[in-house]
Design a protein around this motif. Sequence first.
Motif, mmCIF file in Angstrom:
data_model
loop_
_atom_site.group_PDB
_atom_site.id
_atom_site.type_symbol
_atom_site.label_atom_id
_atom_site.label_comp_id
_atom_site.label_asym_id
_atom_site.label_seq_id
_atom_site.Cartn_x
_atom_site.Cartn_y
_atom_site.Cartn_z
ATOM 1 N N ASP A 154 0.833 -1.117 0.080
ATOM 2 C CA ASP A 154 0.117 -0.050 0.102
ATOM 3 C C ASP A 154 0.941 1.254 0.220
ATOM 4 O O ASP A 154 0.275 2.282 -0.598
ATOM 5 C CB ASP A 154 -1.098 -0.054 1.282
ATOM 6 C CG ASP A 154 -0.336 -0.215 2.467
ATOM 7 O OD1 ASP A 154 0.293 -1.425 2.866
ATOM 8 O OD2 ASP A 154 -0.197 0.611 3.205
ATOM 9 N N ASN A 188 1.551 5.143 -3.399
ATOM 10 C CA ASN A 188 1.677 6.597 -3.546
ATOM 11 C C ASN A 188 2.966 6.885 -4.256
ATOM 12 O O ASN A 188 3.182 8.034 -4.234
ATOM 13 C CB ASN A 188 2.071 7.213 -2.253
ATOM 14 C CG ASN A 188 0.840 7.015 -1.341
ATOM 15 O OD1 ASN A 188 -0.463 7.268 -1.898
ATOM 16 N ND2 ASN A 188 0.766 6.430 -0.073
ATOM 17 N N CYS A 236 -2.284 -4.782 -4.911
ATOM 18 C CA CYS A 236 -1.731 -4.094 -3.716
ATOM 19 C C CYS A 236 -2.246 -4.814 -2.512
ATOM 20 O O CYS A 236 -3.115 -5.323 -2.134
ATOM 21 C CB CYS A 236 -2.439 -2.773 -3.802
ATOM 22 S SG CYS A 236 -1.956 -1.652 -2.402
ATOM 23 N N ASP A 247 -2.334 -4.508 1.280
ATOM 24 C CA ASP A 247 -2.557 -3.376 2.289
ATOM 25 C C ASP A 247 -2.501 -4.078 3.496
ATOM 26 O O ASP A 247 -3.324 -4.907 4.050
ATOM 27 C CB ASP A 247 -3.924 -2.734 1.985
ATOM 28 C CG ASP A 247 -4.287 -1.950 3.277
ATOM 29 O OD1 ASP A 247 -3.367 -1.655 3.877
ATOM 30 O OD2 ASP A 247 -5.426 -1.379 3.372
ATOM 31 N N LYS A 279 -1.472 3.442 6.993
ATOM 32 C CA LYS A 279 -1.725 3.796 5.794
ATOM 33 C C LYS A 279 -2.737 5.292 5.962
ATOM 34 O O LYS A 279 -2.598 5.989 5.052
ATOM 35 C CB LYS A 279 -2.662 2.826 5.209
ATOM 36 C CG LYS A 279 -3.220 2.865 3.720
ATOM 37 C CD LYS A 279 -4.364 1.963 3.533
ATOM 38 C CE LYS A 279 -4.799 1.875 2.173
ATOM 39 N NZ LYS A 279 -5.679 1.002 1.842
ATOM 40 N N SER A 336 -0.736 8.164 5.541
ATOM 41 C CA SER A 336 0.095 8.465 4.233
ATOM 42 C C SER A 336 -0.651 8.358 2.843
ATOM 43 O O SER A 336 -0.374 8.929 1.822
ATOM 44 C CB SER A 336 1.076 7.260 3.899
ATOM 45 O OG SER A 336 0.636 6.152 3.884
ATOM 46 N N THR A 337 -1.914 7.914 3.137
ATOM 47 C CA THR A 337 -2.725 7.777 1.893
ATOM 48 C C THR A 337 -3.962 8.414 2.068
ATOM 49 O O THR A 337 -4.877 8.145 2.854
ATOM 50 C CB THR A 337 -2.941 6.133 1.577
ATOM 51 O OG1 THR A 337 -1.714 5.655 1.477
ATOM 52 C CG2 THR A 337 -3.759 5.974 0.447
ATOM 53 N N ASN A 381 -7.064 1.806 -2.084
ATOM 54 C CA ASN A 381 -6.348 2.024 -3.273
ATOM 55 C C ASN A 381 -6.982 1.508 -4.496
ATOM 56 O O ASN A 381 -6.751 1.924 -5.566
ATOM 57 C CB ASN A 381 -5.060 1.563 -3.195
ATOM 58 C CG ASN A 381 -3.840 2.415 -2.215
ATOM 59 O OD1 ASN A 381 -4.021 3.627 -2.609
ATOM 60 N ND2 ASN A 381 -3.403 1.811 -1.291
ATOM 61 N N ARG A 383 -8.427 3.973 -6.843
ATOM 62 C CA ARG A 383 -7.663 4.658 -7.895
ATOM 63 C C ARG A 383 -7.916 4.253 -9.181
ATOM 64 O O ARG A 383 -7.376 4.810 -10.064
ATOM 65 C CB ARG A 383 -6.306 4.679 -7.314
ATOM 66 C CG ARG A 383 -5.986 5.429 -6.255
ATOM 67 C CD ARG A 383 -4.644 5.348 -5.449
ATOM 68 N NE ARG A 383 -4.371 6.616 -4.496
ATOM 69 C CZ ARG A 383 -3.411 6.691 -3.733
ATOM 70 N NH1 ARG A 383 -2.339 5.986 -3.731
ATOM 71 N NH2 ARG A 383 -3.249 7.641 -3.081
ATOM 72 N N GLU A 395 -7.112 -4.387 -4.579
ATOM 73 C CA GLU A 395 -6.367 -4.184 -3.138
ATOM 74 C C GLU A 395 -6.667 -5.476 -2.199
ATOM 75 O O GLU A 395 -7.933 -5.641 -1.870
ATOM 76 C CB GLU A 395 -6.613 -2.863 -2.687
ATOM 77 C CG GLU A 395 -5.851 -2.680 -1.435
ATOM 78 C CD GLU A 395 -5.889 -1.167 -0.831
ATOM 79 O OE1 GLU A 395 -4.774 -0.628 -0.801
ATOM 80 O OE2 GLU A 395 -6.893 -0.669 -0.437
#
Lengths: 335, 344
Positions: free
Chosen positions: A161, A165, A187, A189, A198, A201-202, A207, A210, A250
């Motif tokens: 994860d 980014n 992904c 996670d 997470k 940072s996300t 995700n 996305r 994910e």
Amino acid sequence: MEPTAEQLLWMYETMQVIREYEEVMAKVYLEGKLPPHIQKGLAFDIGSGPVPGEMHLAAGQEPVAVGVCAHLRKEDTVVGTHRPHHFAIAKGVPLKEMTAEIFGRATGLGRGKGGHMHLFDAEHKFSCSGIVGASLPPAVGAALAARKLGKDWVAVAFFGDGAANQGTFHESLNLAALWKLPVVFVCEDNKWAISVAKGMSTAIASNADRSTAYGIPGVRVEKNDAVEVFEVGGEAVARARRGDGPSLIEVKTDRYFGHFQGDAELYRPKGEVEELRRNDPIPALAAHLRARGLLDEAGDAAIRARVQRVVTEAYEFARSSPYPESAEAAQHVFV
Amino acid sequence: MALATGTRTLTMAQAISEAIGQEMERDPSVFVMGEDIGKYGGIFSATGGLLDRFGPERIMDTPISESAFIGAATGAAAEGMRPIAELMFVDFFGVCMDQIYNHLAKNTYMSGGRVRLPVVLMTAIGGGYNDAAQHSQCLYATFAHMPGLKIVVPSNAYDAKGLMVSAIRDDNPVFYFFHKGIMGLPWMAYFEGSTTPVPEQPYAVPFGEARVAREGGDVTVVAVSQMVQKAVLAAEEAAKEGISAEVIDLRTLVPLDAESVARSVDKTGRLLVADEDYLNFGLTGEIAALVGERLGSIKLKAPIKRLGVPGTPIPYSRPLEQATIPQVGHLVEAMRGLMTTSVA
């Protein structure tokens, strides 16, 4: 997409191999790294022992590897991460040569030149990288090659994860979607990018969302469960193989060990791992198999015995293999 | 079909695209990826005319995503393809360096030689046309410094074709640097010595073999790329003053033909290394060191002289740029200096 009995049993046994492999590695890794075997005053020496360097273990993250790789053939390509053992095992990389590589021996996959984060097996079409986010572009390239060669091969990029980014994530999803390439982006996670959660940072929770930015399917698997990953992974692999383009998955999964072995994990809430281990995906799959009448005590014991044997043999092979000659350091820069 | 044995005069850009086209005809695994390499034919015309011949499946315009397509070249090469990827300006390496030096350059080594990556990465280098610090660098020494990439730096059309053929046929990653000011573009001044007769047939110029661009007995000038053209002009100037300069064109930095340099310096006793890349910790120091390490057998008549871009970014303004990048006049002056100084 329901797994067959054979696929369920393969996933179960492969998860057992991964878990056993990682738990043995956790112990072996500590050999020679603690007092009194190391420099006075140190509590730990990363460069000592039969397995030196960093060590990132994947215990707890087995479902994502087996649930996706259950759909792959030998000709399909997998690119993994700095935490690569579960992917390599699930892709069929031979355990002996992989372990010898991690021990830095001449019989290793890379003759001792790569180590645990850099496992290359051209025959089983597996590679990985120690750089976060680096798995995606080469997987796009493998998929491009498959199309150019007229094959229905699929490429899978696994990443964490934290890697979602990185610029490579976005560049690769766009390129694969634009060219409609047979890639499955997966992904993992595990909530932690080393020590940063997470949520810190996300910007978004999933995700998988996305994927909408690139017009491709995106699915989040909320449970660390091999069968659930299998179902979602199966659709993505089938879609890629039919030529309908890439997908993003994910998977919520759990990291039982630290980011690396020796990580004091001061950032992790007390008791988190114990809590996670209560949802261990391996007993969960065993219960599923039993409920379907595919596994009994004797069958389970036979699987465990096989697992013990292959893992033990791999470590014995590595330990008994010679180190490369020092002159070999200058070889293989070029072919 | 009659054998095409003719020789025409081509620009370096024409020679490069001809080499790529001929190799693509010969080998279906060769294809090209990059920004504006299709309809545009490459910003510096290295892929001119190829889209019409080979179509968009083999001449692939990419998004502005250098990490993705250079990384994809690595991935495709591991599967048996022979990709050529164009990094529009070498200065853009900053956005994709990880895929170049941590993956393309290292995966063969880390696999114990079991992974082959026949990728040609090609890129435009050099200044002289006031494009400032982000579009004017050479940087080949940066990539020659790090192991795992073969480094090709042609100075003229004949070499450019033969070296591109060798690059495409090589089973290793090759980084091919073409200088904008010798491509023979209709929109940028160039050194005419770079436009040469080129055979129509494919041919390979081997790596690691320097070329004596001009013979001489007093001074050895070692250079690559556009600086070879400047060195030849400088040698002609110096000849008017009675200085006989030998110009060695290295052609490739990795592998490096150290013996040709040593042989020439042994003959002349004087060495000028002229370079458009940065002076510090670069090509000029490397060549000086290789001579220094052979002083047991080479007798120098004068201390080694180095010219390069000093420790500054490339400035924009014309007089500043011309003062920063070594010019023909600087080379002549340096040769004079070599003739009038002696070792202690």
